[in-house]
Design an enzyme around this catalytic site. Structure first.
Site, short mmCIF file in Angstrom:
data_model
loop_
_atom_site.label_atom_id
_atom_site.label_comp_id
_atom_site.label_asym_id
_atom_site.label_seq_id
_atom_site.Cartn_x
_atom_site.Cartn_y
_atom_site.Cartn_z
CD GLN A 131 -2.85 0.99 2.54
OE1 GLN A 131 -2.47 0.22 3.72
NE2 GLN A 131 -3.66 1.41 2.58
N GLY A 132 0.96 1.94 -0.94
CA GLY A 132 1.51 3.29 -1.13
C GLY A 132 0.63 4.64 -0.67
CE1 TYR A 133 -3.34 4.40 -0.64
CE2 TYR A 133 -5.19 5.29 1.10
CZ TYR A 133 -5.53 4.50 0.18
OH TYR A 133 -6.68 3.39 -0.53
CB SER A 134 2.36 7.18 5.05
OG SER A 134 1.40 6.52 5.51
CB SER A 166 3.04 -2.91 5.46
OG SER A 166 3.62 -2.15 6.54
CD GLU A 249 -5.83 -0.21 6.83
OE1 GLU A 249 -5.67 0.89 6.22
OE2 GLU A 249 -4.15 -0.51 6.98
CG ASN A 373 -5.66 5.04 19.50
OD1 ASN A 373 -6.04 4.16 18.99
ND2 ASN A 373 -5.49 4.55 21.31
C1 LIG Z 1 3.94 -0.55 11.28
C2 LIG Z 1 3.31 0.63 10.58
C3 LIG Z 1 2.75 0.05 9.27
C4 LIG Z 1 2.87 0.83 8.44
N1 LIG Z 1 2.47 0.55 6.79
C5 LIG Z 1 2.31 1.10 6.03
C6 LIG Z 1 1.52 0.96 4.24
O1 LIG Z 1 2.15 -0.05 4.33
N2 LIG Z 1 1.22 1.90 3.73
C7 LIG Z 1 1.32 2.91 4.01
O2 LIG Z 1 0.68 3.85 2.76
N3 LIG Z 1 1.77 3.75 5.19
C8 LIG Z 1 1.64 2.55 6.97
N4 LIG Z 1 1.82 2.88 7.64
C9 LIG Z 1 2.29 4.62 7.71
C10 LIG Z 1 0.68 4.77 8.89
O3 LIG Z 1 0.23 5.04 7.67
C11 LIG Z 1 0.81 6.39 9.30
O4 LIG Z 1 2.28 6.01 10.29
C12 LIG Z 1 0.23 7.14 10.09
O5 LIG Z 1 -1.30 7.30 9.42
C13 LIG Z 1 -0.38 8.26 10.66
O6 LIG Z 1 0.76 9.34 10.09
P1 LIG Z 1 2.15 9.57 10.26
O7 LIG Z 1 3.32 8.44 10.97
O8 LIG Z 1 2.86 10.36 9.33
O9 LIG Z 1 1.91 10.38 11.94
P2 LIG Z 1 1.28 12.65 11.88
O10 LIG Z 1 0.20 12.20 10.76
O11 LIG Z 1 2.36 13.35 11.18
O12 LIG Z 1 0.29 12.31 13.00
C14 LIG Z 1 1.26 12.70 14.31
C15 LIG Z 1 0.52 12.60 15.84
O13 LIG Z 1 -0.77 13.25 15.35
C16 LIG Z 1 -1.44 12.94 15.73
N5 LIG Z 1 -3.25 13.56 15.01
C17 LIG Z 1 -2.44 13.97 13.56
N6 LIG Z 1 -3.26 14.85 12.48
C18 LIG Z 1 -4.29 14.55 13.79
C19 LIG Z 1 -5.62 15.27 13.68
N7 LIG Z 1 -6.53 15.57 12.71
N8 LIG Z 1 -6.04 15.09 15.76
C20 LIG Z 1 -5.90 14.73 16.48
N9 LIG Z 1 -4.70 14.30 15.86
C21 LIG Z 1 -4.11 14.16 14.86
C22 LIG Z 1 -1.40 11.60 16.00
O14 LIG Z 1 -2.61 10.70 16.15
C23 LIG Z 1 0.28 11.07 15.73
O15 LIG Z 1 -0.54 11.07 17.33
C24 LIG Z 1 2.34 2.41 8.44
C25 LIG Z 1 2.62 2.35 9.64
C26 LIG Z 1 3.07 1.52 11.08
C27 LIG Z 1 3.50 2.07 12.41
#
Ligand SMILES: Cc1cc2nc3c(=O)[nH]c(=O)nc-3n(C[C@H](O)[C@H](O)[C@H](O)COP(=O)(O)OP(=O)(O)OC[C@H]3O[C@@H](n4cnc5c(N)ncnc54)[C@H](O)[C@@H]3O)c2cc1C
Length: 399
Positions: A131-134, A166, A249, A373
């Protein structure tokens, strides 16, 4: 609300259990209990062979409609399948992203040609997906994706970077959310492309996690190419497709994972009995709370299933991710407290982490991936309770 399984369900449960007992043997016996959280990188060739074995016997994609090659199981039977799979200690599924995310998305948004091309190899276990989102600046705020794609003849050309992908190292294909109109507002300029991973213009750099292993990677696209017909949905209409994938998901497969949790909790209980941690009244209370939390998770799953129409999940399902992720993270901490000083040491050279140590480290990620969360709380507030939407600087909804 009827929380009982029907007689037909119990017959089906026995059939699944029999097949798994007969087939998780011989060359596949070492796969039992492997490939789970923090252990995804192990036994890749053997688990690929297991995917094909499951596919041959019709035990992949069990919830997909029969017309697309699935088994067309009801939600209840899907949960039974996942429960029995966990009870038999079936290995972590390499094909789960294709099966649970990409496949249902193609069924909902794909062309007839895309369905013919991409669904069968997911069912047979021959093609794995990631999955190429983040991206570094697009996680929760997914609408901020900056990876770009432009049309060149009958191909799309992609430049940019994804992160936390992942299984990128062992995937054949990636569904990539990318920007196809730099001038349009952020979430109205995104498209959803299916991109082959094995090409020179894609570089995969595994990220070392605190478990010491690399389950996810950075993925760099430097003029990567995919055929024009590998666009899902409309050009600049990728946001709706991407949101649908995220809804999948949070679907039925997560409801069945509780038996895995049950196996882990049992191991924590056994360690507490063995080292006397259960003699401490506070510890005993925490163990009991963990057990109750898991029972509540199960009853909630059954309630969710018995309230739906058998095919789609109701709004109650929106609490599932927040609940299990928080419970599981707490279990990881409890496991370490039960082990006490032993949680800090490895059994000996080569100092590999034990299962509960890996569990603790990996469960820190549970409350982050598939929507953090905090984002889950926003989703519950807005979509289940109908509270006012949070203002969004980039215009789109969250992950
Ligand atoms: C083990 C693992 C596997 C993963 N696999 C994939 C994958 O296969 N493909 C993929 O695309 N991504 C993947 N991810 C990425 C994952 O989807 C992101 O880490 C996640 O969406 C959070 O984004 P971020 O890490 O940029 O944190 P951020 O979005 O920068 O968030 C940082 C903090 O701010 C809080 N926050 C952000 N916005 C808000 C808001 N509006 N209101 C309240 N709080 C907020 C968050 O809850 C968090 O605590 C994976 C992550 C992990 C840990």
């Amino acid at each position: 609300m009827d929380l009982r399984f029907s007689e037909a369900d119990e017959i089906f449960r026995a059939e699944v259990a029999r097949w798994l007992a007969a087939n998780l043997t011989g060359e596949f016996a070492p796969l039992r209990g492997r490939g789970g959280p923090g252990d995804e990188h192990v036994l890749l060739a053997e688990r690929r062979a297991w995917e094909r074995k499951l596919g041959e016997a019709g035990w992949t994609c069990v919830g997909w409609p029969i017309e697309y090659g699935g088994r067309g199981l009801s939600l209840m039977q899907q949960v039974i399948f996942f429960e029995e799979y966990a009870r038999a200690q079936g290995p972590g599924r390499l094909g789960h992203i294709g099966e649970t995310l990409l496949g249902p998305t193609i069924m909902a948004f794909g062309t007839a040609a895309q369905k013919r091309r991409f669904l069968p190899p997911i069912i047979t276990g021959e093609e794995l997906w990631c999955q190429g989102y983040s991206e570094p600046n697009a996680g929760s705020d997914l609408a901020n994706v900056q990876t770009k794609a432009r049309r060149e003849g009958d191909q799309w050309v992609i430049d940019g970077q994804k992160i936390w992908t992942s299984g990128a190292q062992w995937s054949d294909w990636c569904f990539v959310l990318c920007r196809t109109d730099p001038a349009a507002p952020s979430h109205k300029a995104l498209s959803y492309l299916l991109v082959p991973m094995r090409q020179q213009a894609i570089e995969i750099r595994p990220i070392r996690q605190m478990t010491g292993e690399s389950e996810f990677s950075e993925v760099f696209f430097d003029g990567a190419r995919t055929a024009a017909e590998n666009l899902v949905g409309e050009v600049n209409g990728g946001w709706a497709v991407a949101m649908a994938t995220l809804a999948f998901e949070r679907g039925a497969s997560t409801l069945g994972q509780q038996l895995n949790f049950h196996n882990e909790l049992r191991e924590v209980f056994e360690r507490a009995r063995a080292n006397g941690a259960n003699n401490d009244p506070i510890m005993r209370q925490r163990l009991a709370e963990a057990w109750m939390g898991l029972r509540i998770m199960r009853f909630n799953a059954l309630r969710t299933l018995s309230q739906g129409d058998g095919t789609a999940l109701g709004r109650e399902a929106l609490i599932t991710k927040l609940y299990w992720a928080t419970w599981h993270r707490t279990l990881g901490k409890l496991a370490m407290d039960v082990l006490g000083a032993d949680s800090e040491i490895a059994a000996g050279a080569p100092y590999a982490l034990a299962r509960l140590q890996r569990l603790f480290l990996f469960t820190r990620a549970d409350t982050i991936y598939a929507g953090t969360n905090q984002i889950q709380r926003n989703i519950i507030a807005e979509r289940a309770l109908g509270l006012p939407r949070e203002p969004r600087p980039t215009g789109g909804t969250q992950r």
